[in-house]
Design a protein around this motif. Structure first.
Motif: not given
Length: 120
Positions: A38, A45, A94, A113
């Motif tokens: 995420r 990330r 993601y 995503g």
């Protein structure tokens, strides 16, 4: 070799639940380690959870006890069940696929995503 499509994101109240799905195609799904990452606006990330091809599990500390990653190899799908959501979980989530297990290096295959927003 692998195409990934996430779904299931949306807006949820704090304390609520969502289930994300990632449908895979293009290769032998059961051979791959699958992960959820995420990224929140302005932040790096981060890895959220991993499920290995043999079922090994990993969760980042902040989601332990709240999130559950699972896979259904017959459906070529990996899931992320998210319970007790809080605003800090707000991010684009993601799906990732990797041949071989790693907690530090994601694979080259990413989904588009799906946005998860936790807000009152």
């Amino acid at each position: 070799q692998v195409q990934l499509v996430e779904s299931g994101g949306g807006l949820v109240q704090p304390g609520g639940s969502l289930r994300l799905s990632c449908a895979a195609s293009g290769s032998i799904f059961s051979d791959y380690t699958m992960g959820w990452y995420r990224q929140a606006p302005g932040k790096q990330r981060e890895l959220v959870a991993i499920i290995g091809s043999g079922g090994s599990l990993y969760y980042v500390e902040s989601v332990k006890g709240r999130f559950t990653i699972s896979r259904d190899n017959a459906k070529n799908t990996v899931y992320l069940q998210m319970n007790s959501l809080n605003p800090e979980d707000t991010a684009v989530y993601y799906c990732n696929a990797r041949f071989g297990y790693s907690r530090t290096t994601p694979g080259p295959y990413w989904g588009q995503g799906t946005q998860v927003t936790v807000s009152s």
